[in-house]
Design an enzyme around this catalytic site. Structure first.
Site, PDB file in Angstrom:
ATOM      1  N   ARG A  36       7.743   8.257   9.637  1.00 14.09           N
ATOM      2  CA  ARG A  36       7.011   9.656   9.701  1.00 14.09           C
ATOM      3  C   ARG A  36       7.927  10.763  10.366  1.00 14.09           C
ATOM      4  O   ARG A  36       7.994  11.602  10.019  1.00 14.09           O
ATOM      5  CB  ARG A  36       5.800   9.344  10.191  1.00 14.09           C
ATOM      6  CG  ARG A  36       4.859   8.837   9.464  1.00 14.09           C
ATOM      7  CD  ARG A  36       3.599   8.847   9.783  1.00 14.09           C
ATOM      8  NE  ARG A  36       2.506   8.372   8.789  1.00 14.09           N
ATOM      9  CZ  ARG A  36       1.330   7.802   9.146  1.00 14.09           C
ATOM     10  NH1 ARG A  36       0.838   7.702  10.108  1.00 14.09           N
ATOM     11  NH2 ARG A  36       0.536   7.762   7.807  1.00 14.09           N
ATOM     12  N   LYS A 197      -8.724  -5.704   1.324  1.00  8.64           N
ATOM     13  CA  LYS A 197      -9.929  -5.490   0.874  1.00  8.64           C
ATOM     14  C   LYS A 197     -10.239  -4.678  -0.475  1.00  8.64           C
ATOM     15  O   LYS A 197      -9.648  -3.975  -0.539  1.00  8.64           O
ATOM     16  CB  LYS A 197     -10.743  -4.703   2.059  1.00  8.64           C
ATOM     17  CG  LYS A 197     -10.914  -5.647   3.293  1.00  8.64           C
ATOM     18  CD  LYS A 197     -11.604  -4.802   4.561  1.00  8.64           C
ATOM     19  CE  LYS A 197     -13.108  -4.442   4.161  1.00  8.64           C
ATOM     20  NZ  LYS A 197     -13.113  -3.688   5.389  1.00  8.64           N
ATOM     21  N   GLY A 350       1.331   2.713   4.916  1.00 10.09           N
ATOM     22  CA  GLY A 350       1.026   1.539   5.467  1.00 10.09           C
ATOM     23  C   GLY A 350       1.619   0.450   5.218  1.00 10.09           C
ATOM     24  O   GLY A 350       2.866   0.164   5.348  1.00 10.09           O
ATOM     25  N   GLY A 373      -4.000   5.958   3.880  1.00 13.84           N
ATOM     26  CA  GLY A 373      -5.356   6.680   3.491  1.00 13.84           C
ATOM     27  C   GLY A 373      -5.281   7.916   2.511  1.00 13.84           C
ATOM     28  O   GLY A 373      -5.814   8.049   1.659  1.00 13.84           O
TER      29      GLY A 373
END
Ligand code: 3PG
Ligand code: MG
Length: 393
Positions: A36, A197, A350, A373
């Site tokens: 980043r 998930k 991520g 996200g």
């Protein structure tokens, strides 16, 4: 979608507030992945070269509106200075008196980094009072924090309403590349989704289903898919509440003639540990007492083949518990296939970004998103508040 970028503005001798996403992983005060920070450099370099007085700000972690030394941005200021090859003055204050003083002393081409925005209770609430205190620091605002574009926070939307707002080059490129996946991908377009998930990924899966030519599903979430098809999944991760939604997704895929590639073999173990007893079994019957922790070699080869044949690839989420060596092979094979693919390759932030970095393949993809996200929400078809706040070109 094309955002108005900062190179349209005259920035010389002007105070420019830059919202970055410097939310980097830290271990004992050391930055373990500086993707980043590196991704923020083109905008910052451009501003410095054009004589702007640069005021950078970011969040780090989730200190929840209170000062917490563990989340100080001081280590980022040092790293940023090294990358930019010039001093970055760290101000241990967000938008109070000390910051106002430091800003007034800024010269053309100098760079400040403010303390963690989330030390202020108003940041996450998009408090107008904080937005105002930030806005008065500068004459222009640049949003380059793609990773935080899904957060309607004071430094993301509040400030953009109060100052002439521009996108930085990183934000603009992220939005351009990711929206191109939804709008005009070169075909065949294959999306490879993993991660633990299924509940986190259902929205993106259903939005992508209408746009891809093929969906590939691995990672912990594949067991809910396997279960939805009536297979025994033993003690694998499994979200009972999502079975109906997954069944619907599979039915839609079938109706629309979109192949969904699922594992045919999996690596199972008694426990999630390096030295647990393990074996490779067929994916259609995992026995009780065993958990699926990686896709098997046959599956990995099939997934890699789907990636090789594609003209556009989007990959998000590891194929197994790649942090543990015995369960890393599936993710490695997919990562290598993505790195070697001829097509245009995009990897979501991520864990998949971390896996690529660990394998030394981060530079081998066309676009490695700095948003976790944020990239998923964009691909779900949602409007990100941080993107909506910037005028289009
Ligand atoms: C991220 O790492 O996902 C972004 O920096 C946003 O952070 P958040 O999830 O704490 O809002
Ligand atoms: Mg997050």
């Amino acid at each position: 979608m094309e955002l108005r970028t900062i190179d349209r503005a005259d920035v010389a001798a002007r105070r420019v507030l830059v919202r970055d996403d410097f939310n980097v992983p830290l271990e004992d005060g050391k930055i373990t992945d500086d993707l980043r920070i590196r991704a923020s450099l083109p905008t910052l370099q451009w501003l410095v070269e054009h004589g702007a007085r640069v005021i950078c700000c970011s969040h780090l972690g989730r200190p929840k509106g209170k000062r917490d030394e563990r989340y100080s941005l001081a280590p980022v200021a040092a790293a940023l200075g090294e990358h930019l090859g010039r001093e970055v003055t760290f101000v241990d204050d967000v938008a109070g008196e000390r910051t106002r003083e430091a800003v007034m002393e800024l010269d053309d081409g100098q760079v400040l980094l403010l303390q963690n925005l989330r030390f202020e209770p108003g940041e996450e609430k998009n408090d107008p009072e904080l937005a105002e205190r930030l806005a008065v620091l500068a004459e222009l605002y640049v949003d380059d924090a793609f990773g935080a574009a899904h957060r309607a926070h004071a430094s993301v939307v509040g400030v953009a309403e109060r100052l002439p707002a521009y996108a930085g080059f990183l934000l603009a490129r992220e939005v351009e590349v990711l929206s191109r996946l939804l709008e005009e991908p070169e075909r065949p377009f294959v999306a490879v989704l993993g991660g633990s998930k299924v509940s986190d990924k259902l929205a993106v899966l259903s939005n992508l289903l209408g746009r891809v030519d093929r969906l590939v599903v691995g990672g912990g979430m594949c067991f809910t898919f396997l279960a939805a098809q009536g297979n025994e999944v033993g003690d694998s991760l499994f979200e009972a509440d999502e079975v109906d939604a997954v069944k619907q997704l599979l039915a839609t895929a079938e109706r629309e003639g979109k192949p969904v590639l699922l594992p045919t073999d999996v690596v199972v173990a008694r426990e999630v540990s390096e030295d647990a007893e393990r074996r490779t079994v067929a994916a259609d019957g995992i026995e009780k007492g065993w958990k699926g922790l990686d896709i098997g070699p046959q599956t990995a080869e099939a997934f890699a083949g789907a990636v090789r044949d594609a003209r556009t690839v989007f990959w998000n989420g590891p194929m197994g518990v790649f942090e543990l060596a015995p369960f890393a092979a599936g993710t490695r094979v997919v990562a290598e296939a993505v790195a070697e693919a001829d097509g245009f390759t995009v990897v979501g932030g991520g864990d998949s970004a971390a896996a690529l970095a660990e394998l030394g393949l981060a530079d081998r993809v066309d676009h490695l998103s700095t948003g976790g996200g944020a990239s998923l929400e964009l691909l779900e078809g949602r409007t990100l508040p941080g993107v909506a706040a910037i005028p289009t070109a």
